[in-house]
Design a protein around this motif. Structure first.
Motif, PDB file in Angstrom:
ATOM      1  N   LEU A  98       0.857  -1.173   0.000  1.00  0.00           N
ATOM      2  CA  LEU A  98       0.000   0.000   0.000  1.00  0.00           C
ATOM      3  C   LEU A  98       0.899   1.230   0.000  1.00  0.00           C
ATOM      4  CD1 LEU A  98      -2.578  -1.226   2.673  1.00  0.00           C
ATOM      5  CD2 LEU A  98      -2.947  -1.088   0.192  1.00  0.00           C
ATOM      6  N   MET A  99       0.781   2.034  -1.045  1.00  0.00           N
ATOM      7  CA  MET A  99       1.612   3.216  -1.185  1.00  0.00           C
ATOM      8  C   MET A  99       1.220   4.294  -0.174  1.00  0.00           C
ATOM      9  SD  MET A  99       3.692   2.375  -3.630  1.00  0.00           S
ATOM     10  CE  MET A  99       3.641   0.750  -2.871  1.00  0.00           C
ATOM     11  N   GLU A 100       2.082   5.273  -0.021  1.00  0.00           N
ATOM     12  CA  GLU A 100       1.874   6.308   0.999  1.00  0.00           C
ATOM     13  C   GLU A 100       0.525   7.010   0.850  1.00  0.00           C
ATOM     14  OE1 GLU A 100       4.051  10.375   2.711  1.00  0.00           O
ATOM     15  OE2 GLU A 100       5.027   9.154   1.164  1.00  0.00           O
ATOM     16  N   GLY A 101       0.173   7.370  -0.394  1.00  0.00           N
ATOM     17  CA  GLY A 101      -1.108   8.043  -0.611  1.00  0.00           C
ATOM     18  C   GLY A 101      -2.287   7.166  -0.232  1.00  0.00           C
ATOM     19  N   THR A 102      -2.174   5.877  -0.495  1.00  0.00           N
ATOM     20  CA  THR A 102      -3.232   4.933  -0.139  1.00  0.00           C
ATOM     21  C   THR A 102      -3.317   4.769   1.366  1.00  0.00           C
ATOM     22  OG1 THR A 102      -2.900   3.744  -2.218  1.00  0.00           O
ATOM     23  CG2 THR A 102      -4.077   2.569  -0.477  1.00  0.00           C
ATOM     24  N   ARG A 103      -2.174   4.677   2.028  1.00  0.00           N
ATOM     25  CA  ARG A 103      -2.171   4.541   3.491  1.00  0.00           C
ATOM     26  C   ARG A 103      -2.793   5.764   4.150  1.00  0.00           C
ATOM     27  NH1 ARG A 103       3.195   2.903   2.489  1.00  0.00           N
ATOM     28  NH2 ARG A 103       4.040   4.716   3.592  1.00  0.00           N
ATOM     29  N   SER A 104      -2.496   6.939   3.598  1.00  0.00           N
ATOM     30  CA  SER A 104      -3.073   8.174   4.142  1.00  0.00           C
ATOM     31  C   SER A 104      -4.589   8.197   3.975  1.00  0.00           C
ATOM     32  CB  SER A 104      -2.453   9.375   3.430  1.00  0.00           C
ATOM     33  OG  SER A 104      -3.048  10.583   3.865  1.00  0.00           O
ATOM     34  N   ALA A 105      -5.068   7.801   2.794  1.00  0.00           N
ATOM     35  CA  ALA A 105      -6.515   7.777   2.535  1.00  0.00           C
ATOM     36  C   ALA A 105      -7.209   6.751   3.418  1.00  0.00           C
ATOM     37  CB  ALA A 105      -6.768   7.468   1.063  1.00  0.00           C
ATOM     38  N   LEU A 106      -6.597   5.584   3.584  1.00  0.00           N
ATOM     39  CA  LEU A 106      -7.177   4.545   4.437  1.00  0.00           C
ATOM     40  C   LEU A 106      -7.220   4.984   5.891  1.00  0.00           C
ATOM     41  CD1 LEU A 106      -5.609   1.281   2.957  1.00  0.00           C
ATOM     42  CD2 LEU A 106      -8.055   1.774   3.170  1.00  0.00           C
ATOM     43  N   SER A 107      -6.160   5.645   6.345  1.00  0.00           N
ATOM     44  CA  SER A 107      -6.105   6.108   7.735  1.00  0.00           C
ATOM     45  C   SER A 107      -7.233   7.095   8.020  1.00  0.00           C
ATOM     46  CB  SER A 107      -4.745   6.759   8.003  1.00  0.00           C
ATOM     47  OG  SER A 107      -4.652   7.182   9.346  1.00  0.00           O
ATOM     48  N   LYS A 108      -7.469   8.023   7.089  1.00  0.00           N
ATOM     49  CA  LYS A 108      -8.549   9.002   7.263  1.00  0.00           C
ATOM     50  C   LYS A 108      -9.908   8.314   7.280  1.00  0.00           C
ATOM     51  CE  LYS A 108      -6.142  12.911   5.122  1.00  0.00           C
ATOM     52  NZ  LYS A 108      -6.104  13.836   3.963  1.00  0.00           N
ATOM     53  N   TRP A 109     -10.082   7.314   6.416  1.00  0.00           N
ATOM     54  CA  TRP A 109     -11.364   6.613   6.356  1.00  0.00           C
ATOM     55  C   TRP A 109     -11.595   5.786   7.615  1.00  0.00           C
ATOM     56  CZ3 TRP A 109     -16.060   6.364   5.355  1.00  0.00           C
ATOM     57  CH2 TRP A 109     -16.774   5.169   5.284  1.00  0.00           C
ATOM     58  N   ILE A 110     -10.586   5.078   8.072  1.00  0.00           N
ATOM     59  CA  ILE A 110     -10.722   4.230   9.260  1.00  0.00           C
ATOM     60  C   ILE A 110     -10.984   5.072  10.509  1.00  0.00           C
ATOM     61  CG2 ILE A 110      -9.477   2.630  10.788  1.00  0.00           C
ATOM     62  CD1 ILE A 110      -8.095   1.524   8.252  1.00  0.00           C
ATOM     63  N   ASP A 111     -10.437   6.284  10.538  1.00  0.00           N
ATOM     64  CA  ASP A 111     -10.634   7.182  11.687  1.00  0.00           C
ATOM     65  C   ASP A 111     -11.960   7.930  11.651  1.00  0.00           C
ATOM     66  OD1 ASP A 111      -8.225   6.499  12.817  1.00  0.00           O
ATOM     67  OD2 ASP A 111      -7.125   8.203  11.981  1.00  0.00           O
ATOM     68  N   SER A 112     -12.700   7.817  10.545  1.00  0.00           N
ATOM     69  CA  SER A 112     -13.956   8.556  10.422  1.00  0.00           C
ATOM     70  C   SER A 112     -15.044   7.947  11.300  1.00  0.00           C
ATOM     71  CB  SER A 112     -14.422   8.560   8.961  1.00  0.00           C
ATOM     72  OG  SER A 112     -14.812   7.255   8.556  1.00  0.00           O
ATOM     73  N   PRO A 113     -16.016   8.768  11.743  1.00  0.00           N
ATOM     74  CA  PRO A 113     -17.113   8.278  12.596  1.00  0.00           C
ATOM     75  C   PRO A 113     -17.894   7.117  11.992  1.00  0.00           C
ATOM     76  CG  PRO A 113     -17.090  10.676  12.535  1.00  0.00           C
ATOM     77  CD  PRO A 113     -16.112  10.222  11.505  1.00  0.00           C
ATOM     78  N   GLU A 114     -17.993   7.071  10.669  1.00  0.00           N
ATOM     79  CA  GLU A 114     -18.745   6.009   9.997  1.00  0.00           C
ATOM     80  C   GLU A 114     -18.139   4.629  10.218  1.00  0.00           C
ATOM     81  OE1 GLU A 114     -20.136   6.970   5.858  1.00  0.00           O
ATOM     82  OE2 GLU A 114     -18.869   8.721   6.171  1.00  0.00           O
ATOM     83  N   MET A 115     -16.865   4.586  10.572  1.00  0.00           N
ATOM     84  CA  MET A 115     -16.177   3.309  10.697  1.00  0.00           C
ATOM     85  C   MET A 115     -16.117   2.783  12.129  1.00  0.00           C
ATOM     86  SD  MET A 115     -15.244   1.931   7.889  1.00  0.00           S
ATOM     87  CE  MET A 115     -13.890   0.842   8.315  1.00  0.00           C
ATOM     88  N   ILE A 116     -16.699   3.491  13.056  1.00  0.00           N
ATOM     89  CA  ILE A 116     -16.677   3.051  14.455  1.00  0.00           C
ATOM     90  C   ILE A 116     -17.363   1.694  14.598  1.00  0.00           C
ATOM     91  CG2 ILE A 116     -17.476   3.553  16.801  1.00  0.00           C
ATOM     92  CD1 ILE A 116     -17.212   6.506  16.169  1.00  0.00           C
ATOM     93  N   GLY A 117     -16.633   0.722  15.093  1.00  0.00           N
ATOM     94  CA  GLY A 117     -17.179  -0.614  15.315  1.00  0.00           C
ATOM     95  C   GLY A 117     -17.338  -1.451  14.065  1.00  0.00           C
ATOM     96  N   SER A 118     -16.825  -0.977  12.921  1.00  0.00           N
ATOM     97  CA  SER A 118     -16.992  -1.722  11.671  1.00  0.00           C
ATOM     98  C   SER A 118     -15.898  -2.772  11.500  1.00  0.00           C
ATOM     99  CB  SER A 118     -16.972  -0.768  10.481  1.00  0.00           C
ATOM    100  OG  SER A 118     -17.051  -1.480   9.263  1.00  0.00           O
ATOM    101  N   GLU A 119     -16.295  -3.961  11.069  1.00  0.00           N
ATOM    102  CA  GLU A 119     -15.341  -5.036  10.804  1.00  0.00           C
ATOM    103  C   GLU A 119     -14.780  -4.936   9.397  1.00  0.00           C
ATOM    104  OE1 GLU A 119     -15.232  -9.967  10.634  1.00  0.00           O
ATOM    105  OE2 GLU A 119     -17.139  -8.895  10.949  1.00  0.00           O
ATOM    106  N   TYR A 120     -15.630  -4.519   8.448  1.00  0.00           N
ATOM    107  CA  TYR A 120     -15.217  -4.434   7.051  1.00  0.00           C
ATOM    108  C   TYR A 120     -14.816  -3.008   6.684  1.00  0.00           C
ATOM    109  CZ  TYR A 120     -17.045  -9.139   6.375  1.00  0.00           C
ATOM    110  OH  TYR A 120     -17.259 -10.492   6.460  1.00  0.00           O
ATOM    111  N   LEU A 121     -13.905  -2.893   5.723  1.00  0.00           N
ATOM    112  CA  LEU A 121     -13.432  -1.581   5.289  1.00  0.00           C
ATOM    113  C   LEU A 121     -14.505  -0.792   4.540  1.00  0.00           C
ATOM    114  CD1 LEU A 121      -9.758  -1.932   3.955  1.00  0.00           C
ATOM    115  CD2 LEU A 121     -10.594  -0.415   5.753  1.00  0.00           C
TER     116      LEU A 121
END
Length: 210
Positions: A98-121
């Motif tokens: 996973l390239m740096e830009g992808t890791r940054s985008a994933l980090s922002k998404w995983i930290d978003s309120p919508e992802m609280i308690g989610s098992e799937y990406l």
């Protein structure tokens, strides 16, 4: 009076591929990837940007991409640089970076309120669907390519899978590397996937030493 049995008339169903462009879908070019990323960033579409970048980097089939779990890419409070999953089609593992830009985008998404308690990406919108479907993913792809003026019927989910490996093969000619990245068990599967001639592929591959 003689009764003649006439043949039964059955309605002719239109061909499933009528009006569609069938065959291999085109990979995106680097300029297309850049243009889609810019549009998703400007629109603030955090989830779609993370999905788009992950699709490009992972080179996964759509069925495996939509089933990615948070633990597949995230550990100890950070996104992994390299990970692997078991492919649903072959039952064999495949690694990807996973390239740096992808890791940054994933980090922002995983930290978003919508992802609280989610098992799937890529969370589904309905309770009975824990993650998005490949059809939903395909619809998003159509919107992405349409947004930059491309013909949607020329591109599909396999376009995302082929995008990075097409560039790698173009630059290196290393067919074996592409085979490993795609998780193919047979070389001829990789050749067909790239849409190249086997003799030409092997000839070019032998000239490249990396």
């Amino acid at each position: 009076m003689t009764i003649t049995n006439l043949p039964m008339i059955r309605p002719i169903k239109p061909a499933w591929n009528r009006g569609r462009i069938v065959g291999q879908k085109r990979p995106l070019l680097p300029k297309h990837v850049w243009a889609i990323r810019v549009r998703l960033e400007l629109a603030g579409k955090v989830r779609e940007l993370a999905l788009f970048n992950t699709a490009i980097d992972s080179k996964l089939r759509g069925c495996d991409l939509v089933r990615l779990k948070v633990v597949d890419v995230f550990t100890a409070g950070r996104v992994k640089e390299r990970t692997s999953i078991i492919q649903s089609k072959t039952g064999k593992p495949v690694q990807f970076e996973l390239m740096e830009g992808t890791r940054s985008a994933l980090s922002k998404w995983i930290d978003s309120p919508e992802m609280i308690g989610s098992e799937y990406l890529w969370t589904g919108r309905f309770h009975d669907r824990p993650h998005i479907s490949t059809r939903q993913y395909g619809r998003m792809l159509k919107e992405w390519v349409l947004s930059i003026g491309l013909e949607p019927s020329s591109y599909g989910t396999h376009s995302m899978r082929r995008t990075k490996v097409a560039q790698i093969y173009k630059k290196t000619g290393n067919l074996r590397a592409v085979q490993l990245l795609l998780g193919h068990t047979k070389m001829d599967s990789t050749v067909r996937y790239l849409g190249i001639d086997l003799e030409d592929a092997l000839s070019l591959s032998e000239k490249v030493d990396i």
